[in-house]
Design a protein around this motif. Structure first.
Motif, PDB file in Angstrom:
ATOM      1  N   VAL A  40       0.805  -1.214   0.000  1.00  0.00           N
ATOM      2  CA  VAL A  40       0.000   0.000   0.000  1.00  0.00           C
ATOM      3  C   VAL A  40       0.844   1.273   0.000  1.00  0.00           C
ATOM      4  CG1 VAL A  40      -1.994  -1.117   1.066  1.00  0.00           C
ATOM      5  CG2 VAL A  40      -0.248  -0.069   2.522  1.00  0.00           C
ATOM      6  N   GLY A  41       2.162   1.117   0.068  1.00  0.00           N
ATOM      7  CA  GLY A  41       3.069   2.258   0.013  1.00  0.00           C
ATOM      8  C   GLY A  41       4.368   1.840  -0.652  1.00  0.00           C
ATOM      9  N   LEU A  42       4.987   2.791  -1.330  1.00  0.00           N
ATOM     10  CA  LEU A  42       6.212   2.486  -2.052  1.00  0.00           C
ATOM     11  C   LEU A  42       7.069   3.740  -2.152  1.00  0.00           C
ATOM     12  CD1 LEU A  42       7.758   0.431  -3.880  1.00  0.00           C
ATOM     13  CD2 LEU A  42       6.448   1.351  -5.795  1.00  0.00           C
ATOM     14  N   ALA A  43       8.351   3.594  -1.870  1.00  0.00           N
ATOM     15  CA  ALA A  43       9.338   4.652  -2.102  1.00  0.00           C
ATOM     16  C   ALA A  43      10.433   4.037  -2.958  1.00  0.00           C
ATOM     17  CB  ALA A  43       9.909   5.155  -0.775  1.00  0.00           C
ATOM     18  N   TYR A  44      10.712   4.665  -4.093  1.00  0.00           N
ATOM     19  CA  TYR A  44      11.654   4.080  -5.033  1.00  0.00           C
ATOM     20  C   TYR A  44      12.470   5.195  -5.673  1.00  0.00           C
ATOM     21  CZ  TYR A  44      13.186   0.569  -8.494  1.00  0.00           C
ATOM     22  OH  TYR A  44      13.911  -0.298  -9.259  1.00  0.00           O
ATOM     23  N   ASP A  45      13.788   5.036  -5.708  1.00  0.00           N
ATOM     24  CA  ASP A  45      14.662   6.108  -6.187  1.00  0.00           C
ATOM     25  C   ASP A  45      15.197   5.895  -7.601  1.00  0.00           C
ATOM     26  OD1 ASP A  45      16.425   4.058  -5.630  1.00  0.00           O
ATOM     27  OD2 ASP A  45      17.763   5.268  -4.390  1.00  0.00           O
ATOM     28  N   SER A  46      14.584   5.029  -8.370  1.00  0.00           N
ATOM     29  CA  SER A  46      15.039   4.787  -9.740  1.00  0.00           C
ATOM     30  C   SER A  46      14.410   5.801 -10.690  1.00  0.00           C
ATOM     31  CB  SER A  46      14.652   3.376 -10.184  1.00  0.00           C
ATOM     32  OG  SER A  46      14.896   3.217 -11.560  1.00  0.00           O
ATOM     33  N   SER A  47      15.244   6.454 -11.496  1.00  0.00           N
ATOM     34  CA  SER A  47      14.720   7.431 -12.458  1.00  0.00           C
ATOM     35  C   SER A  47      13.854   6.753 -13.526  1.00  0.00           C
ATOM     36  CB  SER A  47      15.860   8.201 -13.116  1.00  0.00           C
ATOM     37  OG  SER A  47      16.736   7.308 -13.768  1.00  0.00           O
ATOM     38  N   SER A  48      14.118   5.479 -13.806  1.00  0.00           N
ATOM     39  CA  SER A  48      13.301   4.775 -14.805  1.00  0.00           C
ATOM     40  C   SER A  48      11.886   4.503 -14.298  1.00  0.00           C
ATOM     41  CB  SER A  48      13.976   3.470 -15.222  1.00  0.00           C
ATOM     42  OG  SER A  48      14.068   2.593 -14.123  1.00  0.00           O
ATOM     43  N   PHE A  49      11.677   4.654 -12.995  1.00  0.00           N
ATOM     44  CA  PHE A  49      10.359   4.433 -12.398  1.00  0.00           C
ATOM     45  C   PHE A  49       9.443   5.650 -12.555  1.00  0.00           C
ATOM     46  CE2 PHE A  49       7.694   4.710  -8.505  1.00  0.00           C
ATOM     47  CZ  PHE A  49       6.863   3.642  -8.767  1.00  0.00           C
ATOM     48  N   THR A  50      10.024   6.842 -12.669  1.00  0.00           N
ATOM     49  CA  THR A  50       9.270   8.097 -12.686  1.00  0.00           C
ATOM     50  C   THR A  50       8.095   8.109 -13.658  1.00  0.00           C
ATOM     51  OG1 THR A  50      11.234   9.269 -11.933  1.00  0.00           O
ATOM     52  CG2 THR A  50       9.489  10.611 -12.908  1.00  0.00           C
ATOM     53  N   PRO A  51       8.246   7.677 -14.913  1.00  0.00           N
ATOM     54  CA  PRO A  51       7.103   7.730 -15.843  1.00  0.00           C
ATOM     55  C   PRO A  51       5.927   6.834 -15.447  1.00  0.00           C
ATOM     56  CG  PRO A  51       9.161   7.287 -17.037  1.00  0.00           C
ATOM     57  CD  PRO A  51       9.463   7.209 -15.579  1.00  0.00           C
ATOM     58  N   PHE A  52       6.167   5.879 -14.551  1.00  0.00           N
ATOM     59  CA  PHE A  52       5.123   4.919 -14.187  1.00  0.00           C
ATOM     60  C   PHE A  52       4.462   5.223 -12.843  1.00  0.00           C
ATOM     61  CE2 PHE A  52       8.308   2.797 -16.812  1.00  0.00           C
ATOM     62  CZ  PHE A  52       7.517   2.434 -17.894  1.00  0.00           C
ATOM     63  N   ARG A  53       4.924   6.269 -12.158  1.00  0.00           N
ATOM     64  CA  ARG A  53       4.417   6.586 -10.821  1.00  0.00           C
ATOM     65  C   ARG A  53       2.888   6.645 -10.767  1.00  0.00           C
ATOM     66  NH1 ARG A  53       6.502   9.233  -6.760  1.00  0.00           N
ATOM     67  NH2 ARG A  53       4.779  10.691  -6.811  1.00  0.00           N
ATOM     68  N   ASP A  54       2.291   7.317 -11.726  1.00  0.00           N
ATOM     69  CA  ASP A  54       0.838   7.519 -11.707  1.00  0.00           C
ATOM     70  C   ASP A  54       0.052   6.276 -12.099  1.00  0.00           C
ATOM     71  OD1 ASP A  54       1.333  10.121 -10.956  1.00  0.00           O
ATOM     72  OD2 ASP A  54       1.242  10.892 -13.013  1.00  0.00           O
ATOM     73  N   LYS A  55       0.735   5.258 -12.589  1.00  0.00           N
ATOM     74  CA  LYS A  55       0.061   4.028 -13.012  1.00  0.00           C
ATOM     75  C   LYS A  55       0.115   2.937 -11.946  1.00  0.00           C
ATOM     76  CE  LYS A  55       1.104   4.951 -17.869  1.00  0.00           C
ATOM     77  NZ  LYS A  55       1.393   6.336 -17.667  1.00  0.00           N
ATOM     78  N   VAL A  56       0.884   3.160 -10.891  1.00  0.00           N
ATOM     79  CA  VAL A  56       1.066   2.142  -9.854  1.00  0.00           C
ATOM     80  C   VAL A  56      -0.217   1.981  -9.045  1.00  0.00           C
ATOM     81  CG1 VAL A  56       2.331   1.558  -7.732  1.00  0.00           C
ATOM     82  CG2 VAL A  56       3.541   2.530  -9.678  1.00  0.00           C
ATOM     83  N   LYS A  57      -0.576   0.738  -8.809  1.00  0.00           N
ATOM     84  CA  LYS A  57      -1.720   0.388  -7.966  1.00  0.00           C
ATOM     85  C   LYS A  57      -1.215  -0.459  -6.805  1.00  0.00           C
ATOM     86  CE  LYS A  57      -4.859   1.838 -10.976  1.00  0.00           C
ATOM     87  NZ  LYS A  57      -5.321   3.178 -10.843  1.00  0.00           N
ATOM     88  N   ALA A  58      -1.972  -0.461  -5.736  1.00  0.00           N
ATOM     89  CA  ALA A  58      -1.627  -1.341  -4.621  1.00  0.00           C
ATOM     90  C   ALA A  58      -1.684  -2.778  -5.128  1.00  0.00           C
ATOM     91  CB  ALA A  58      -2.590  -1.136  -3.463  1.00  0.00           C
ATOM     92  N   SER A  59      -0.726  -3.574  -4.735  1.00  0.00           N
ATOM     93  CA  SER A  59      -0.697  -4.964  -5.186  1.00  0.00           C
ATOM     94  C   SER A  59      -0.891  -5.896  -4.001  1.00  0.00           C
ATOM     95  CB  SER A  59       0.613  -5.266  -5.908  1.00  0.00           C
ATOM     96  OG  SER A  59       1.707  -4.951  -5.096  1.00  0.00           O
ATOM     97  N   MET A  60      -1.256  -7.123  -4.301  1.00  0.00           N
ATOM     98  CA  MET A  60      -1.485  -8.103  -3.248  1.00  0.00           C
ATOM     99  C   MET A  60      -0.423  -9.185  -3.320  1.00  0.00           C
ATOM    100  SD  MET A  60      -4.734 -10.524  -2.418  1.00  0.00           S
ATOM    101  CE  MET A  60      -4.044 -12.068  -2.962  1.00  0.00           C
ATOM    102  N   GLY A  61      -0.018  -9.669  -2.163  1.00  0.00           N
ATOM    103  CA  GLY A  61       0.953 -10.752  -2.113  1.00  0.00           C
ATOM    104  C   GLY A  61       0.589 -11.754  -1.039  1.00  0.00           C
ATOM    105  N   SER A  62       1.172 -12.923  -1.166  1.00  0.00           N
ATOM    106  CA  SER A  62       0.979 -13.963  -0.172  1.00  0.00           C
ATOM    107  C   SER A  62       2.351 -14.534   0.191  1.00  0.00           C
ATOM    108  CB  SER A  62       0.078 -15.060  -0.737  1.00  0.00           C
ATOM    109  OG  SER A  62      -0.103 -16.074   0.218  1.00  0.00           O
ATOM    110  N   VAL A  63       2.647 -14.512   1.486  1.00  0.00           N
ATOM    111  CA  VAL A  63       3.929 -15.005   1.994  1.00  0.00           C
ATOM    112  C   VAL A  63       3.712 -16.394   2.581  1.00  0.00           C
ATOM    113  CG1 VAL A  63       5.730 -14.645   3.728  1.00  0.00           C
ATOM    114  CG2 VAL A  63       4.776 -12.684   2.498  1.00  0.00           C
ATOM    115  N   ALA A  64       4.497 -17.354   2.095  1.00  0.00           N
ATOM    116  CA  ALA A  64       4.438 -18.724   2.611  1.00  0.00           C
ATOM    117  C   ALA A  64       5.828 -19.107   3.109  1.00  0.00           C
ATOM    118  CB  ALA A  64       3.981 -19.689   1.525  1.00  0.00           C
TER     119      ALA A  64
END
Length: 185
Positions: A40-64
């Motif tokens: 539900v939150g993300l901090a990322y310092d990659s410049s290649s990530f910048t164009p995709f910031r507005d497209k990011v959605k919360a994702s779901m995961g399962s830890v086993a």
């Protein structure tokens, strides 16, 4: 030659010092950490990530948890190509709460540290890799798609303390139907 060796040693020392102050959750409990999590939150310092910031959605995961202390993490991410499922194998280290995994995308090993969690509401996880430079990512996970304002502020404070600029810290909206809901439920 001597100058080159000294320079390489200094760079390696600096890289090790960057994450030396990051400690995993005290008394990390893998059994309590397993289950469903939402990023539900993300901090990322990659410049290649910048164009995709507005497209990011919360994702779901399962830890086993596996019997050898490793973790299988299954993540579902909403992308322009639909809901994508990825499986990661985090290998345990000698330090509880710290893991490594081999990124086939980048062809390198990445370090994962569970920095803070209360197991029932949230977890703050730091991912670090050295590629052509050092990259760091901090993620906030919740057991539900929404976490309290105080937890979000705690996550943002941690990300800022790691040197992330404010505009690189996101709290994305929930993804719709990713993973797809099962019919009949």
């Amino acid at each position: 030659m001597r100058t080159t060796v000294v320079a390489v040693v200094m760079v390696m020392f600096c890289v090790m010092m960057v994450d030396a102050d990051v400690k995993p959750q005290k008394d990390f409990n893998l059994r309590m950490f397993t289950g469903r999590w939402y990023r539900v939150g993300l901090a990322y310092d990659s410049s290649s990530f910048t164009p995709f910031r507005d497209k990011v959605k919360a994702s779901m995961g399962s830890v086993a948890a596996l019997s050898n202390g490793n973790i299988n993490l299954t993540m579902w991410d909403s992308t322009p190509f639909g809901c994508q499922k990825k499986v990661y194998n985090y290998e345990r280290t000698n330090v509880p709460g710290q893991f490594t995994y081999f990124s086939t995308r980048h062809n390198i090993v990445k370090d994962i540290t569970v920095v803070d969690t209360n197991y029932t509401d949230y977890a703050v996880v730091l991912k670090n890799k050295v590629f052509n430079r050092e990259y760091t990512q901090v993620a906030l996970y919740g057991r539900t798609q929404t976490v309290s304002h105080s937890i979000i502020m705690r996550f943002k404070a941690f990300a800022l303390s790691r040197g992330f600029p404010r505009d690189s810290i996101l709290t994305p909206p929930p993804a719709e139907n990713c993973p797809p809901s099962r019919s009949g439920r």
